[in-house]
Motif scaffolding. Structure first.
Motif, PDB file in Angstrom:
ATOM      1  N   GLU A 183       0.867  -1.178  -0.024  1.00  0.00           N
ATOM      2  CA  GLU A 183       0.113  -0.184  -0.127  1.00  0.00           C
ATOM      3  C   GLU A 183       0.734   1.324  -0.005  1.00  0.00           C
ATOM      4  O   GLU A 183       1.838   1.404   0.839  1.00  0.00           O
ATOM      5  N   MET A 184       0.531   2.371  -0.761  1.00  0.00           N
ATOM      6  CA  MET A 184       1.221   3.436  -1.040  1.00  0.00           C
ATOM      7  C   MET A 184       0.362   4.643  -0.950  1.00  0.00           C
ATOM      8  O   MET A 184      -1.023   4.441  -1.109  1.00  0.00           O
ATOM      9  N   VAL A 185       0.765   5.602   0.035  1.00  0.00           N
ATOM     10  CA  VAL A 185      -0.170   6.827   0.404  1.00  0.00           C
ATOM     11  C   VAL A 185       0.548   7.995  -0.352  1.00  0.00           C
ATOM     12  O   VAL A 185       1.930   8.173  -0.155  1.00  0.00           O
ATOM     13  N   TYR A 186      -0.316   9.147  -0.453  1.00  0.00           N
ATOM     14  CA  TYR A 186       0.241  10.242  -1.153  1.00  0.00           C
ATOM     15  C   TYR A 186       0.665  11.235  -0.206  1.00  0.00           C
ATOM     16  O   TYR A 186      -0.061  11.340   0.803  1.00  0.00           O
ATOM     17  N   ASN A 187       2.123  11.496  -0.266  1.00  0.00           N
ATOM     18  CA  ASN A 187       2.574  12.524   1.023  1.00  0.00           C
ATOM     19  C   ASN A 187       2.386  14.096   0.284  1.00  0.00           C
ATOM     20  O   ASN A 187       3.094  14.222  -0.593  1.00  0.00           O
ATOM     21  N   GLY A 197       2.685   4.000   6.445  1.00  0.00           N
ATOM     22  CA  GLY A 197       3.718   3.955   7.607  1.00  0.00           C
ATOM     23  C   GLY A 197       4.718   4.888   7.587  1.00  0.00           C
ATOM     24  O   GLY A 197       5.519   4.765   8.927  1.00  0.00           O
ATOM     25  N   TRP A 198       5.573   4.997   6.653  1.00  0.00           N
ATOM     26  CA  TRP A 198       6.546   5.901   6.505  1.00  0.00           C
ATOM     27  C   TRP A 198       6.454   7.459   6.835  1.00  0.00           C
ATOM     28  O   TRP A 198       5.209   7.984   6.547  1.00  0.00           O
ATOM     29  N   GLY A 199       7.165   8.008   7.310  1.00  0.00           N
ATOM     30  CA  GLY A 199       7.091   9.724   7.750  1.00  0.00           C
ATOM     31  C   GLY A 199       8.163  10.463   6.848  1.00  0.00           C
ATOM     32  O   GLY A 199       8.760   9.844   6.359  1.00  0.00           O
ATOM     33  N   VAL A 200       7.676  11.923   7.166  1.00  0.00           N
ATOM     34  CA  VAL A 200       8.662  12.918   6.577  1.00  0.00           C
ATOM     35  C   VAL A 200       8.936  13.705   7.854  1.00  0.00           C
ATOM     36  O   VAL A 200       7.942  14.427   8.512  1.00  0.00           O
ATOM     37  N   LYS A 201      10.310  14.230   7.871  1.00  0.00           N
ATOM     38  CA  LYS A 201      10.426  15.277   8.944  1.00  0.00           C
ATOM     39  C   LYS A 201      11.364  16.354   8.360  1.00  0.00           C
ATOM     40  O   LYS A 201      12.114  16.000   7.467  1.00  0.00           O
ATOM     41  N   PRO A 351      11.991   6.187   7.176  1.00  0.00           N
ATOM     42  CA  PRO A 351      11.584   5.004   7.077  1.00  0.00           C
ATOM     43  C   PRO A 351      11.360   4.153   8.386  1.00  0.00           C
ATOM     44  O   PRO A 351      11.784   4.656   9.294  1.00  0.00           O
ATOM     45  N   PRO A 352      10.576   2.957   8.511  1.00  0.00           N
ATOM     46  CA  PRO A 352      10.494   2.330   9.843  1.00  0.00           C
ATOM     47  C   PRO A 352      11.919   2.026  10.310  1.00  0.00           C
ATOM     48  O   PRO A 352      12.741   1.777   9.744  1.00  0.00           O
TER      49      PRO A 352
END
Length: 619
Positions: A183-187, A197-201, A351-352
């Protein structure tokens, strides 16, 4: 024609090989070259713009600038390699540079009239060749280490790209995440899809500190640069290029007292060095030696390990999402750079933790090897630069110099046969498993790489390159030489360990990385670096072909070697006859055998009777 200007040669190498239409050649293009020539720039000798023309397949296609002297020996009493080392010695370059600077003109320049008056000590031709060979052995090892490091760096970049750019890291089932429907989600920040589940900081939330002493100078600290070459190196932006530390020989030095004043916060392993301007955006991953002084246009970042580890942050900044953002924030009118407040706003993909850890575990040992090779190159360079004038002046005997070089290169005194006798059956099995694993890992980006192609490459590499007695038991099989006893056990072990897996694409059983594939990359301690390069070169000959070509070459090699072992007559017709009698399926290749034999001879893939005769397996 291929036009060479002074900027197209550097420290022995020709840097370009692209053709230019004759009508577009510059007016300076007036000199031709041939193998054995030395190209030497008239302008600023200290810039080391010189090259040795060796093993060039098309020298007649080259034309060089009038600003490059083309030096060609006219006496058989002079060895060209010896002359090359003389002209590129520090003493010769310093002398020529001083003459260039004393010239009246717009820039430092020498002429052939100056160079031809240099006095060179000429021992016997035999001694000249021995001296050149000693120095060449050191240069060869340095170049080999550089090639090894390039391949190691590419290995890590490929893994990073596969996991963090294409997002095909191993999922819970060991399958490539994105390719398997993860599953991919738009950031909205990165304006692209990322795994769920991945983040951006922002970078400011990913680092503990920035270590920055760019404004400091020795004078501001009531001191001066050290003249002791063994003191601590002061790094600046010009010493960081392409992920490496360069030109350290010319770097400024500081003594321990000044270092303590200067570096209130010392560097530590894992820190990331970055150039801020002129040029901006060069990076270095600090592993191994850490005692450096930071000076002009260079600072260090320390990752906050609770957010992101060192390896992931380094690649995110130097080649990943962060790099393009950094380049987009560069500003300036004459010198382009980036302000720290802008740098801190760069968005970093997080990433996780488990995936970060897996990446770091793969990267760290590889970078340790890279840094060890770089350290060895520094030591080899120092030895070469010390030996060169001593040998040229006769102050060191050739025999003594050879002993020093052999000791430095760590040459093995035992013969290969002695080493083979000491191997247990368990040792042989492990070495063979590591060889097979290495072949697979070097071929994973080959879309035609399946089990048949692997088996034939293994046979050719074992018999033609490695030539180690590892209890091989090859027998006749329809597709060519096959060692079923080893192959079946090997596939059982590596698939059970989830290093690799087999996926069927029509008739092709393609070999793919599995969930624990990174464990297969960590260390191949049983293969020397020289051997790896030979294997890589060999594999590259087959990367653009399907399984048929290695099957043909492997079978021809086997029947040819069988005839040598049996001491039978060898002709092309007999080799083709043996090939077609190997199995009835070989008939479909009969029109390709002449070209295959020609290709084998052109590439030196010719057997000499090593190994055992390959026979039909007993039922």
């Amino acid at each position: 024609m291929v036009f060479l200007n002074t900027s197209d040669v550097l420290e022995g190498k020709i840097l370009v090989n692209h053709y230019t239409d004759i009508s577009e050649l510059k007016g300076q293009a007036k000199k031709t070259i041939q193998n054995g020539d030395i190209l030497y720039s008239e302008i600023r000798p200290k810039n080391r713009r010189y090259a040795f023309v060796k093993n060039l397949s098309n020298p007649e296609d080259f034309v060089v600038s009038t600003k490059l002297m083309v030096l060609r020996k006219k006496s058989d009493d002079l060895d060209t390699d010896y002359l090359y080392y003389f002209l590129t010695s520090t003493e010769a370059i310093n002398y020529l540079q001083s003459r260039a600077e004393n010239r009246i003109g717009s820039f430092p320049q020498i002429t052939f009239e100056v160079l031809k008056k240099l006095k060179i000590r000429l021992p016997s031709l035999n001694i000249q060749k021995k001296i050149a060979k000693i120095l060449s052995d050191l240069d060869t090892k340095i170049e080999l280490n550089n090639k090894i490091n390039t391949e190691l760096e590419q290995m890590v970049k490929t893994l990073y790209d596969y996991w963090f750019v294409q997002f095909d890291f191993p999922d819970a089932n060991g399958k490539p995440y994105k390719s398997s429907g993860g599953e991919m989600v738009y950031n909205i920040v990165l304006k692209r899809e990322i795994p769920k589940g991945w983040g951006v900081k922002q970078l400011q939330s990913c680092i503990k500190k920035i270590i920055d002493y760019r404004g400091r100078t020795p004078k501001k600290l009531d001191s001066d640069w050290s003249q002791n070459i063994n003191d601590i190196i002061a790094l600046s932006a010009k010493h960081v290029k392409g992920g490496k530390l360069v030109s350290l020989k010319e770097a400024n030095r500081v003594d321990e007292k000044l270092y303590q004043k200067w570096m209130k916060e010392e560097l530590q392993e894992g820190d990331i060095l970055m150039t801020s301007e002129a040029p901006c955006g060069e990076f270095f991953y600090l592993i191994g030696e850490t005692k450096y002084c930071l000076s002009q246009r260079l600072f260090a970042m320390r990752a906050d390990l609770e957010v992101i580890n060192n390896a992931c942050l380094f690649y995110e900044l130097s080649v990943g999402n962060g790099y393009s953002q950094i380049m987009g924030k560069v500003s300036g009118s004459t010198v382009f750079g980036i302000r720290q407040d802008e740098l801190r706003t760069v968005n970093i993909l997080i990433p996780p933790t488990s995936l970060q850890k897996a990446f770091q575990e793969n990267v760290y040992p590889i970078y340790q090897r890279i840094r060890n090779n770089e350290k060895q190159n520094q030591e080899l360079t120092q030895l070469r630069d010390w030996l060169l004038p001593m040998l040229m002046n006769g102050q060191v005997a050739v025999a003594d110099a050879k002993e020093m070089v052999n000791e430095q290169l760590g040459m093995v005194v035992e013969s290969p046969a002695d080493n083979q006798l000491k191997l247990t059956d368990k040792d042989k099995k492990i070495r063979r498993k590591m060889l097979a694993t290495y072949i697979i890992n070097q071929s994973l980006n080959d879309t035609s790489f399946g089990k048949t192609k692997f088996e034939k490459l293994l046979h050719l590499i074992e018999c033609h390159i490695v030539r180690g007695n590892y209890n091989q038991r090859y027998s006749v099989q329809a597709a060519g030489p096959y060692d079923g006893g080893f192959t079946k056990v090997f596939w059982n072990e590596v698939t059970k360990a989830k290093w690799f897996k087999i996926e069927e694409f029509g008739r092709l059983k393609r070999i793919m990385p599995a969930e624990n594939h990174p464990k297969s990359l960590v260390d191949y301690g049983y293969l020397s670096e020289d051997l790896k390069l030979m294997i890589n070169d060999f594999i590259s000959e087959f990367k653009t072909t399907n399984y048929e070509r290695p099957e043909i070459i492997s079978t021809l090699y086997a029947v040819w070697n069988n005839r040598i072992i049996r001491k039978e007559m060898i002709t092309d017709e007999l080799l083709k006859k043996d090939f077609l009698e190997w199995d009835t399926q070989k008939e479909r290749y009969k029109d390709r055998l002449d070209n295959a034999l020609l290709w084998m001879r052109e590439n030196g893939i010719i057997p000499d009777g090593w190994g055992n005769e390959i026979k039909r397996a007993k039922k």
